[in-house]
Every structure is written in structure tokens, then in C-alpha cells.
Design a protein around this motif. Structure first.
Motif, PDB file in Angstrom:
ATOM      1  N   GLY A 283       1.857  10.761  -5.057  1.00  0.00           N
ATOM      2  CA  GLY A 283       3.208  10.627  -6.605  1.00  0.00           C
ATOM      3  C   GLY A 283       4.633   9.938  -5.987  1.00  0.00           C
ATOM      4  O   GLY A 283       3.657   9.870  -4.399  1.00  0.00           O
TER       5      GLY A 283
ATOM      6  N   VAL B 291       0.897  -1.611   0.002  1.00  0.00           N
ATOM      7  CA  VAL B 291      -0.271  -0.479  -0.052  1.00  0.00           C
ATOM      8  C   VAL B 291       0.931   1.136  -0.033  1.00  0.00           C
ATOM      9  O   VAL B 291       0.398   2.303  -0.324  1.00  0.00           O
TER      10      VAL B 291
ATOM     11  N   LYS C 292       3.384   1.741   2.757  1.00  0.00           N
ATOM     12  CA  LYS C 292       3.620   2.235   4.289  1.00  0.00           C
ATOM     13  C   LYS C 292       5.068   2.611   4.439  1.00  0.00           C
ATOM     14  O   LYS C 292       5.196   3.885   4.679  1.00  0.00           O
TER      15      LYS C 292
ATOM     16  N   ALA D 189      13.199  -4.640   2.803  1.00  0.00           N
ATOM     17  CA  ALA D 189      12.500  -3.527   2.772  1.00  0.00           C
ATOM     18  C   ALA D 189      12.864  -2.395   4.220  1.00  0.00           C
ATOM     19  O   ALA D 189      13.063  -1.281   4.351  1.00  0.00           O
TER      20      ALA D 189
ATOM     21  N   LYS E 168       8.588   9.278   3.122  1.00  0.00           N
ATOM     22  CA  LYS E 168       8.108  10.614   3.193  1.00  0.00           C
ATOM     23  C   LYS E 168       7.820  11.542   4.116  1.00  0.00           C
ATOM     24  O   LYS E 168       8.363  12.358   4.112  1.00  0.00           O
TER      25      LYS E 168
END
Ligand SMILES: Nc1nc2c(ncn2[C@@H]2O[C@H](COP(=O)(O)OP(=O)(O)OP(=O)(O)O)[C@@H](O)[C@H]2O)c(=O)[nH]1
Length: 404
Positions: free
Chosen positions: A384, A215, A217, A247, A223
Motif C-alpha cells: 500500500g 517501482v 524505491k 526525489a 518506509k
């Protein structure tokens, strides 16, 4: 030979002890020395006790074997400085994140591009010469297609129909103002969308980010770290998505780009609660403002998910209260996202939604449907793949983007 034996045994012992220290890397931005007082304008005056807190390396104990269930209180992992390349990370230059103020407006073009079918479609319908039953049916259909949800759609259509009838208006600007008004009401400008990112009671704010895999995460944590750095916060990341080492490295790279350290394990399947605990511990010791913990979303069933998330939260709460649990949902998944939201809400107390990939769907109505289903505000939206394409959600700016 007998003379050499003690020396060989000593060397072997050193190798074993050092080997035990490697799995959790704390990639530090700043020294762990004493902070004698408030470091930032946004730190509370009493944040640090007189004389400050001396951060010491915890005694090294054996690292939990991959997949073992060891409460971190019995498995205190040490903090060590390692160079980026030793942690398998490329050394990347530190960037300055874009300012946060007015970000949704700056990213508005993305929203307009993906969602203008909704706004333009509604306006075209409502500005037609004759607004009869067929027009209202089409308005309803357009709203349902945008994932607004049945109840909010009926509410909007009924209310708009009454107002248009009473005013007898056909003026497009007037109709647009009425539509805007009704949409803003549904999106609810009164919800508190602020993030709990201030230190309190001498502790950093603790944020856990949850959601199913894919999704966005990890991207969101990265960000958001930039958003917080742009707001002059000190941040530590915890890579508790230990399902795959990549990850953790992905997260650490996001952190590196803005000079934010990441607590991570290089063992696939390491205990996520243990990494989360270490991240919070480091955050407390280093007196940062926010500790953000990325979690895994790959669990096969609801019971596994409950167990893992429940444990992460429980273990973290041994050190500090959790201030924010953000649920990340992919806006393109529609109804599926709503079902995921309900499952997560049963497991943890969600305090905010991050809706990602709104740039790739015409289903902006999902904002309303999700808030209604969970009673929790959308706090951030992803628009984005770029590092600064995450914006604090603002109800009015969002509706304006839909209608322009
Ligand atoms: N277009 C668009 N893409 C996004 C957005 N947010 C994330 N993505 C992309 O979604 C993909 C998945 O993102 P991740 O952050 O790896 O997702 P995750 O939930 O952490 O996934 P796992 O680590 O597999 O659990 C990446 O390619 C991101 O670039 C967004 O707002 N818009």
C-alpha cells in the motif's frame, strides 16, 4: 574608494566560500559530538573507541559541477546544519512508526483482497467432485496467470497430483492443507530473509537500494527507515537519486517524519556517487547503525546503469563494505520485472528483493518466479501507499493469505 576595495574583495571571497558549501545538506537529527560508548542496547560494546570519535567538518572544497565525474575523495563536501525550511522542505511533525512485529499479518487483508482469485480459484478446482485432466489443466492455468512461472507451476502440479492420487482425498480441508504445503515449499521458508542492518567492525551497515524509476524505491527507503526506527536503529539516508531535486526532497521528507537525517544535494544531476560517499561518511562519523542510499533508475541504457551503479558502489566501498543491495521490483509489472531483475543482477550483487504494489495485483506468484530466477530472497513486500505499508516477508503467512 581604494580604501573600500580590500573590504569589498573580502566580502566577495566570503560569499564565494559560503556558496560552495550549500549544495550538500546534512539534515541532522542529533549532534555530531562525541559518543563515548555504545549508545543503544543494539550497539556492539566496542562500537566506539575510548574517548569517542570527534566529528569535524571536512574542509570545504569546490562542489563538483552538475554531471561532472569527480570521485568524492577529491571532492569532499562539508556537513552543515541547515533549517528544514532553508533546504526547501516543509517542517513536518515527527511520527512514531507502527511496530514491525506481525506486520504482514496486519496487512494480510490487502493481500487477500488482491490475490484471493488465486487461492479461492485453486481451492474450488481442487475440491470439485472429480479431479480429472481438465481440472489439472485449469489449476496449471491459474498458477501461470498468477505469474508463478512455468517450472514452479509444473513442479507444483506434478507433486500435488501425485499426493492427491495416493491419498485419494476430496476433502476440501485436506486438499487445502496439501496445496498450502506445496506452495510453502515453493516460496521456500528456509531462505534467509533477515536484513543486514547491524553495525559491524565499527561501521554502520551500508544498504543501497536500486531499481528502475517508478517501482517505489524512494517510498521503500522511506518506509524502511520507519521500520528501522521502530526497531530502535539510528539511520542516515543518502539521496543519490539526483536526477531531479524533487526525489531528494521526497526522501528527506520521509526521513523528517521519523527524525532521520538525509544527505542530499540541491543540484539536479549532481554526482550520485558523491552524495552516496557523503552519506556513508556522515554515517561513520555519527556512528549510526544503518546508512541507506536511494539511487536513480532513469538511465536510458544498460551501460549507463552499470557505470552509475558500479561507481556508487565502488566509491562507497572506499569507506565501508556494502552489506545489503536491495532490488525494488513492482509486482504489477510481471515478466517485465523479471527482465529488470536480471539486468540489475548483472550489475550489482543483489542481496534481497523488495516487491512493491502487491496490494494492486493478483499476481502474487511472482514472489516464487523472482526468487527462482535470481536465487535471492524476497525480504520485504509493499502492500500500500501508507507510510507503514511495508512488511518483512514471511513465507507461511504469505501463503496463508493467498489461501484464505
Ligand atoms: N499501491 C502501492 N503503491 C506503492 C507501493 N510502493 C510505492 N507505491 C507508489 O508508487 C509510486 C512511485 O513510488 P516512488 O517511490 O516515487 O518510486 P521510485 O522508484 O523512487 O521512482 P523515481 O524516483 O521516479 O525513480 C508512488 O505513488 C508510491 O506511492 C505499494 O506497495 N503499493
Amino acid at each position: 574608494m581604494n580604501d573600500l576595495l580590500p573590504i569589498i574583495l573580502a566580502i566577495v571571497a566570503v560569499i564565494i566560500v559560503v556558496g560552495g558549501l550549500i549544495p550538500v545538506f546534512l539534515k541532522r537529527r542529533k549532534s555530531t559530538s562525541t559518543y563515548a560508548g555504545p549508545r543503544d542496547a543494539n550497539d556492539p560494546a566496542d562500537a566506539a573507541p575510548a574517548g569517542g570519535t570527534i566529528v569535524e567538518d571536512a574542509p570545504g572544497t569546490a562542489t563538483p559541477a552538475p554531471g561532472t565525474v569527480v570521485e568524492p575523495s577529491d571532492a569532499v563536501l562539508p556537513e552543515i546544519d541547515v533549517p528544514d525550511d532553508a533546504a526547501g522542505l516543509e517542517v513536518v511533525p515527527v511520527e512514531t512508526p507502527a511496530p514491525v512485529e506481525g506486520r504482514l499479518n496486519r496487512l494480510r487483508a490487502r493481500l487477500v483482497k488482491s490475490n484471493n482469485i488465486l487461492g479461492k480459484g485453486l481451492l474450488a478446482l481442487l475440491s470439485s467432485d472429480k479431479i480429472d485432466e481438465n481440472v489439472w489443466d485449469e489449476v496449471e492455468e491459474t498458477l501461470l496467470l498468477a505469474d508463478l512461472g512455468t517450472e514452479p507451476t509444473t513442479q507444483l502440479v506434478d507433486s500435488l497430483r501425485d499426493r492427491v492420487k495416493v491419498l485419494g482425498t476430496r476433502d476440501p480441508e485436506h486438499v487445502k492443507a496439501l496445496l498450502r504445503d506445496e506452495l510453502v515449499k515453493l516460496v521456500d521458508p528456509d531462505m534467509d530473509r533477515s536484513l543486514n542492518v547491524d553495525r559491524k567492525g565499527g561501521h554502520p551497515a551500508i544498504m543501497i537500494v536500486v531499481g528502475v524509476n517508478g517501482v517505489g524505491k524512494t517510498t521503500t527507503v522511506g518506509k524502511l527507515a520507519r521500520v528501522l526506527v521502530a526497531e530502535d536503529k539510528d539511520v542516515i539516508l543518502g539521496a543519490a537519486d539526483t536526477f531531479r531535486a524533487a526525489a531528494s526532497h521526497q526522501l528527506a521528507t520521509w526521513g523528517q517524519r521519523v527524525g532521520v537525517p538525509t544527505v542530499m544535494s540541491d543540484i539536479d544531476g549532481a554526482d550520485p556517487a558523491s552524495v552516496a560517499y557523503e552519506a556513508v561518511k556522515a554515517g561513520i562519523e555519527q556512528e549510526v547503525d544503518v546508512v541507506m542510499i536511494d539511487t536513480a533508475g532513469r538511465l536510458q541504457n544498460k551501460v549507463g546503469l552499470m557505470d552509475e551503479l558500479g561507481k556508487v558502489k565502488r566509491v562507497v566501498e572506499k569507506l565501508a563494505e556494502v552489506d545489503e543491495v536491495l532490488l525494488v521490483l513492482d509486482a504489477t509489472t510481471g515478466q517485465n520485472g523479471l527482465n529488470q531483475a536480471k539486468v540489475f543482477a548483472e550489475v550489482v550483487n543483489i542481496t534481497g528483493i523488495v516487491l512493491t504494489k502487491l496490494d494492486g495485483t493478483a499476481k502474487g506468484g511472482i514472489v516464487v518466479a523472482i526468487q527462482k530466477a535470481l536465487g535471492v530472497p524476497v525480504k520485504l513486500v509493499g502492500l500500500g501507499e501508507g507510510p507503514d505499508d511495508l512488511a518483512p516477508f514471511e513465507a507461511e503467512a504469505f501463503v496463508d493469505a493467498l489461501l484464505n
